[in-house]
Enzyme design. Structure first.
Site, PDB file in Angstrom:
ATOM      1  N   THR A 196       0.815  -1.214   0.000  1.00 26.81           N
ATOM      2  CA  THR A 196       0.000   0.000   0.000  1.00 26.81           C
ATOM      3  C   THR A 196       0.852   1.268   0.000  1.00 26.81           C
ATOM      4  O   THR A 196       1.995   1.252   0.481  1.00 26.81           O
ATOM      5  CB  THR A 196      -0.904  -0.008   1.260  1.00 26.81           C
ATOM      6  OG1 THR A 196      -1.482   1.273   1.430  1.00 26.81           O
ATOM      7  CG2 THR A 196      -0.117  -0.328   2.528  1.00 26.81           C
ATOM      8  N   ASP A 197       0.261   2.367  -0.467  1.00 26.88           N
ATOM      9  CA  ASP A 197       0.952   3.666  -0.395  1.00 26.88           C
ATOM     10  C   ASP A 197       1.023   4.174   1.046  1.00 26.88           C
ATOM     11  O   ASP A 197       1.783   5.101   1.339  1.00 26.88           O
ATOM     12  CB  ASP A 197       0.261   4.710  -1.291  1.00 26.88           C
ATOM     13  CG  ASP A 197      -1.203   4.974  -0.958  1.00 26.88           C
ATOM     14  OD1 ASP A 197      -1.746   4.303  -0.049  1.00 26.88           O
ATOM     15  OD2 ASP A 197      -1.811   5.857  -1.602  1.00 26.88           O
ATOM     16  N   GLU A 198       0.225   3.573   1.932  1.00 28.53           N
ATOM     17  CA  GLU A 198       0.165   4.085   3.309  1.00 28.53           C
ATOM     18  C   GLU A 198       1.493   3.899   4.052  1.00 28.53           C
ATOM     19  O   GLU A 198       1.733   4.541   5.071  1.00 28.53           O
ATOM     20  CB  GLU A 198      -0.998   3.436   4.068  1.00 28.53           C
ATOM     21  CG  GLU A 198      -2.321   3.711   3.371  1.00 28.53           C
ATOM     22  CD  GLU A 198      -3.566   3.352   4.153  1.00 28.53           C
ATOM     23  OE1 GLU A 198      -3.514   3.353   5.389  1.00 28.53           O
ATOM     24  OE2 GLU A 198      -4.585   3.083   3.500  1.00 28.53           O
ATOM     25  N   TYR A 203      -1.925  -0.528  10.977  1.00 31.57           N
ATOM     26  CA  TYR A 203      -2.038  -1.191   9.663  1.00 31.57           C
ATOM     27  C   TYR A 203      -0.829  -0.877   8.784  1.00 31.57           C
ATOM     28  O   TYR A 203      -0.148  -1.780   8.293  1.00 31.57           O
ATOM     29  CB  TYR A 203      -3.335  -0.758   8.958  1.00 31.57           C
ATOM     30  CG  TYR A 203      -3.339  -1.064   7.470  1.00 31.57           C
ATOM     31  CD1 TYR A 203      -3.336  -2.383   7.015  1.00 31.57           C
ATOM     32  CD2 TYR A 203      -3.327  -0.037   6.514  1.00 31.57           C
ATOM     33  CE1 TYR A 203      -3.324  -2.671   5.642  1.00 31.57           C
ATOM     34  CE2 TYR A 203      -3.316  -0.316   5.150  1.00 31.57           C
ATOM     35  CZ  TYR A 203      -3.314  -1.629   4.724  1.00 31.57           C
ATOM     36  OH  TYR A 203      -3.297  -1.910   3.373  1.00 31.57           O
ATOM     37  N   LYS A 250       2.208  -3.303   7.325  1.00 25.26           N
ATOM     38  CA  LYS A 250       2.482  -3.502   5.890  1.00 25.26           C
ATOM     39  C   LYS A 250       3.931  -3.089   5.578  1.00 25.26           C
ATOM     40  O   LYS A 250       4.606  -3.733   4.781  1.00 25.26           O
ATOM     41  CB  LYS A 250       1.510  -2.681   5.035  1.00 25.26           C
ATOM     42  CG  LYS A 250       0.083  -3.176   5.026  1.00 25.26           C
ATOM     43  CD  LYS A 250      -0.108  -4.564   4.440  1.00 25.26           C
ATOM     44  CE  LYS A 250       0.111  -4.622   2.953  1.00 25.26           C
ATOM     45  NZ  LYS A 250      -0.227  -5.963   2.392  1.00 25.26           N
TER      46      LYS A 250
HETATM   47  P1  NAD Z   1      -9.454  -7.478   2.181  1.00 19.40           P
HETATM   48  O1  NAD Z   1      -9.408  -7.202   3.638  1.00 19.40           O
HETATM   49  O2  NAD Z   1     -10.706  -7.189   1.428  1.00 19.40           O
HETATM   50  O3  NAD Z   1      -9.095  -9.009   1.917  1.00 19.40           O
HETATM   51  C1  NAD Z   1      -8.062  -9.678   2.579  1.00 19.40           C
HETATM   52  C2  NAD Z   1      -8.232 -11.169   2.337  1.00 19.40           C
HETATM   53  O4  NAD Z   1      -7.148 -11.839   2.987  1.00 19.40           O
HETATM   54  C3  NAD Z   1      -9.528 -11.735   2.925  1.00 19.40           C
HETATM   55  O5  NAD Z   1     -10.146 -12.599   1.984  1.00 19.40           O
HETATM   56  C4  NAD Z   1      -9.061 -12.516   4.151  1.00 19.40           C
HETATM   57  O6  NAD Z   1      -9.887 -13.649   4.435  1.00 19.40           O
HETATM   58  C5  NAD Z   1      -7.666 -12.942   3.726  1.00 19.40           C
HETATM   59  N1  NAD Z   1      -6.761 -13.193   4.870  1.00 19.40           N
HETATM   60  C6  NAD Z   1      -6.589 -12.402   5.960  1.00 19.40           C
HETATM   61  N2  NAD Z   1      -5.678 -12.954   6.790  1.00 19.40           N
HETATM   62  C7  NAD Z   1      -5.258 -14.103   6.181  1.00 19.40           C
HETATM   63  C8  NAD Z   1      -4.299 -15.104   6.525  1.00 19.40           C
HETATM   64  N3  NAD Z   1      -3.615 -15.043   7.684  1.00 19.40           N
HETATM   65  N4  NAD Z   1      -4.110 -16.138   5.673  1.00 19.40           N
HETATM   66  C9  NAD Z   1      -4.818 -16.211   4.510  1.00 19.40           C
HETATM   67  N5  NAD Z   1      -5.730 -15.303   4.152  1.00 19.40           N
HETATM   68  C10 NAD Z   1      -5.949 -14.261   4.968  1.00 19.40           C
HETATM   69  O7  NAD Z   1      -8.229  -6.668   1.563  1.00 19.40           O
HETATM   70  P2  NAD Z   1      -8.076  -6.011   0.109  1.00 19.40           P
HETATM   71  O8  NAD Z   1      -8.637  -4.643   0.147  1.00 19.40           O
HETATM   72  O9  NAD Z   1      -8.527  -6.980  -0.911  1.00 19.40           O
HETATM   73  O10 NAD Z   1      -6.489  -5.856   0.056  1.00 19.40           O
HETATM   74  C11 NAD Z   1      -5.660  -6.866  -0.524  1.00 19.40           C
HETATM   75  C12 NAD Z   1      -4.217  -6.442  -0.386  1.00 19.40           C
HETATM   76  O11 NAD Z   1      -4.017  -5.191  -1.040  1.00 19.40           O
HETATM   77  C13 NAD Z   1      -3.776  -6.234   1.068  1.00 19.40           C
HETATM   78  O12 NAD Z   1      -2.465  -6.724   1.199  1.00 19.40           O
HETATM   79  C14 NAD Z   1      -3.805  -4.718   1.256  1.00 19.40           C
HETATM   80  O13 NAD Z   1      -2.867  -4.310   2.220  1.00 19.40           O
HETATM   81  C15 NAD Z   1      -3.438  -4.252  -0.143  1.00 19.40           C
HETATM   82  N6  NAD Z   1      -3.952  -2.929  -0.532  1.00 19.40           N
HETATM   83  C16 NAD Z   1      -5.280  -2.646  -0.434  1.00 19.40           C
HETATM   84  C17 NAD Z   1      -5.758  -1.404  -0.859  1.00 19.40           C
HETATM   85  C18 NAD Z   1      -7.232  -1.060  -0.806  1.00 19.40           C
HETATM   86  O14 NAD Z   1      -7.590   0.086  -1.128  1.00 19.40           O
HETATM   87  N7  NAD Z   1      -8.123  -1.988  -0.479  1.00 19.40           N
HETATM   88  C19 NAD Z   1      -4.862  -0.453  -1.365  1.00 19.40           C
HETATM   89  C20 NAD Z   1      -3.500  -0.779  -1.443  1.00 19.40           C
HETATM   90  C21 NAD Z   1      -3.063  -2.025  -1.033  1.00 19.40           C
HETATM   91  P1  TYD Z   2     -10.814   3.878   4.126  1.00 22.04           P
HETATM   92  O1  TYD Z   2     -11.765   3.454   3.053  1.00 22.04           O
HETATM   93  O2  TYD Z   2     -10.942   3.248   5.482  1.00 22.04           O
HETATM   94  O3  TYD Z   2      -9.340   3.723   3.533  1.00 22.04           O
HETATM   95  P2  TYD Z   2      -7.905   4.216   4.151  1.00 22.04           P
HETATM   96  O4  TYD Z   2      -8.072   4.582   5.577  1.00 22.04           O
HETATM   97  O5  TYD Z   2      -7.084   2.978   3.979  1.00 22.04           O
HETATM   98  O6  TYD Z   2      -7.467   5.362   3.292  1.00 22.04           O
HETATM   99  O7  TYD Z   2     -10.951   5.443   4.325  1.00 22.04           O
HETATM  100  C1  TYD Z   2     -10.761   6.348   3.226  1.00 22.04           C
HETATM  101  C2  TYD Z   2     -10.883   7.735   3.794  1.00 22.04           C
HETATM  102  O8  TYD Z   2     -12.237   7.957   4.223  1.00 22.04           O
HETATM  103  C3  TYD Z   2     -10.026   7.971   5.022  1.00 22.04           C
HETATM  104  O9  TYD Z   2      -9.507   9.303   4.994  1.00 22.04           O
HETATM  105  C4  TYD Z   2     -10.991   7.823   6.182  1.00 22.04           C
HETATM  106  C5  TYD Z   2     -12.312   8.300   5.602  1.00 22.04           C
HETATM  107  N1  TYD Z   2     -13.525   7.652   6.152  1.00 22.04           N
HETATM  108  C6  TYD Z   2     -14.587   8.447   6.623  1.00 22.04           C
HETATM  109  O10 TYD Z   2     -14.546   9.693   6.563  1.00 22.04           O
HETATM  110  N2  TYD Z   2     -15.697   7.815   7.119  1.00 22.04           N
HETATM  111  C7  TYD Z   2     -15.790   6.449   7.199  1.00 22.04           C
HETATM  112  O11 TYD Z   2     -16.822   5.931   7.711  1.00 22.04           O
HETATM  113  C8  TYD Z   2     -14.700   5.658   6.704  1.00 22.04           C
HETATM  114  C9  TYD Z   2     -14.758   4.157   6.770  1.00 22.04           C
HETATM  115  C10 TYD Z   2     -13.590   6.306   6.181  1.00 22.04           C
END
Ligand code: NAD
Ligand code: TYD
Length: 353
Positions: free
Chosen positions: A133-135, A159, A163
């Site tokens: 992630t960019d975070e 989180y 990561k």
């Molecule tokens: P998500 O939370 O929707 O899904 C995570 C999946 O991993 C789930 O299906 C969960 O059951 C599985 N999981 C959790 N712990 C596990 C373990 N110990 N063993 C096997 N499986 C396990 O997450 P996502 O949004 O699909 O994100 C996927 C990846 O992308 C993550 O690594 C996250 O850090 C990264 N990412 C997400 C975003 C975003 O905006 N969602 C952005 C940048 C990077």
């Molecule tokens: P989120 O979807 O949780 O992603 P991330 O924290 O990984 O960026 O949140 C996106 C942005 O929206 C973040 O600045 C927090 C804000 N947010 C709210 O304002 N209200 C909400 O209920 C949630 C879940 C997020």
């Protein structure tokens, strides 16, 4: 030939699996623990498809992993599995340390054992792709340039710290053991199959249910939004063409403050599913207490990926958000399915709803 994906029942992973099956003939082995965020309903269309093999299990299971790898002989492992929600990491960081750090370490060790035993050509072809992630780069002020791959790591939430640690482990396994790794650091994703604890799906689901739309703080925090299918195409591109040991930032050049996102979602719902009383969904917007340690701004400079590998996102924010809102309107059953008891408990805890 096959690839093994972890976390393929989550939001991005399930989109990746569906796109993989749609775009290739190669088998995909999907290892997922099925935590609250994993959802087999997202993969229902693959139920009888032999190209997709689902295995329930933990990335940290060092008995299961070597067995799975030996059985399926994948040419690549793609690690999507993680605990992924910042707000949950604030309430309880333990699972984040366990899966994102210890789990990634154990996975790396299982994969290293498998990779070292491969014949030399298969060893050269093998890839371990880590999705991050960019975070990990921390927070930007308004005038800062977007994050490049050279930014230092300054994670601020449990989180992002977990990561960041996993990214360091992946890097070290390359430099120390020669494991052929690739890392991608992506901005906020949105699109179909997104669990409604994250901003965009939560706003859609709450709006339709007539509930408040909780905006944290002043709503002026900026995120850089990428349509999930574009993230999946970037990962496929990095897997095929990325330089070993390199990291690639993935983003959509769509920086927007949260309040603008929420207003856009409301406007689309007003158009596509108007409220019966004729009022706008925007009247449901409610400012709530800010997230502790809330990062102010994320923005990704994706020029390396564009220049070196020729990747570009296919969707603009306008096309992607319209598709997303339409998907949630068309998939009420999926939404009802994920709003289980565990989901309701989370909403009560976080929003005191
Ligand atoms: P998500 O939370 O929707 O899904 C995570 C999946 O991993 C789930 O299906 C969960 O059951 C599985 N999981 C959790 N712990 C596990 C373990 N110990 N063993 C096997 N499986 C396990 O997450 P996502 O949004 O699909 O994100 C996927 C990846 O992308 C993550 O690594 C996250 O850090 C990264 N990412 C997400 C975003 C975003 O905006 N969602 C952005 C940048 C990077
Ligand atoms: P989120 O979807 O949780 O992603 P991330 O924290 O990984 O960026 O949140 C996106 C942005 O929206 C973040 O600045 C927090 C804000 N947010 C709210 O304002 N209200 C909400 O209920 C949630 C879940 C997020």
């Amino acid at each position: 030939m096959s690839v093994l994906i972890t976390g393929g029942a989550g939001f991005i992973g399930a989109n990746f699996v569906l796109d993989w099956v749609a775009n290739t003939d190669e088998k995909i082995i999907n290892l997922d623990k099925l935590t609250y965020a994993g959802n087999m309903a997202s993969l229902a269309s693959l139920q009888n498809n032999p190209q997709h093999v689902f295995v329930q299990g933990d990335i940290g299971d060092d008995k299961l992993l070597p067995k799975l790898l030996a059985e399926h002989q994948p040419r690549a492992v793609l690690n999507f599995a993680a605990e992924s929600h910042v707000d949950r990491s604030i309430h309880g960081p333990g699972d984040f340390i366990e899966t994102n750090i210890v789990g990634t370490f154990r996975l790396l060790e299982s994969v290293r054992g498998y990779w070292q035993a491969l014949a030399s050509e298969a060893q050269q072809q093998f890839r371990f792709l880590h999705v991050s992630t960019d975070e990990v780069y921390g927070s930007l002020s308004p005038q800062d340039p977007a994050f490049s791959e050279n930014n230092k790591y300054e994670p601020n939430s449990p989180y992002s710290a977990s990561k960041a640690a996993s990214d360091h482990l992946v890097r070290a396994w390359h430099h120390t053991y020669g494991l052929p790794v690739l890392t991608t650091n992506c901005s906020n994703n949105y699109g179909p199959l997104h669990f409604p604890e994250k901003l965009i799906p939560l706003m859609i689901v709450n709006a339709l249910a007539g509930k408040p739309l909780p905006v944290y703080g002043d709503g002026m925090q900026v995120r850089d939004w990428l349509y999930v299918k574009d993230h999946c195409s970037a990962i496929r591109r990095v897997l095929e063409g990325g330089q070993l040991g390199e990291t690639y930032n993935v983003g959509g050049w769509n920086e927007k403050p949260n309040i603008e996102i929420v207003n856009t979602v409301c406007a689309l719902l007003d158009e596509m599913r108007p409220r019966s009383d004729g009022q706008s969904y925007a009247t449901q917007i409610t400012y709530v207490k800010d997230r502790p340690g809330h990062d102010r701004r994320y923005a990704i400079d994706a020029r390396k990926l564009e220049k070196e590998l020729g990747w570009k996102p296919a969707e603009t924010f306008e096309t992607g958000i319209r598709k997303t809102v339409a998907w949630y309107l068309d998939n009420a059953e999926w939404v009802a399915n994920v709003q289980s008891g565990a989901y309701r408990e989370w909403v009560t805890k976080q929003y005191k709803a």
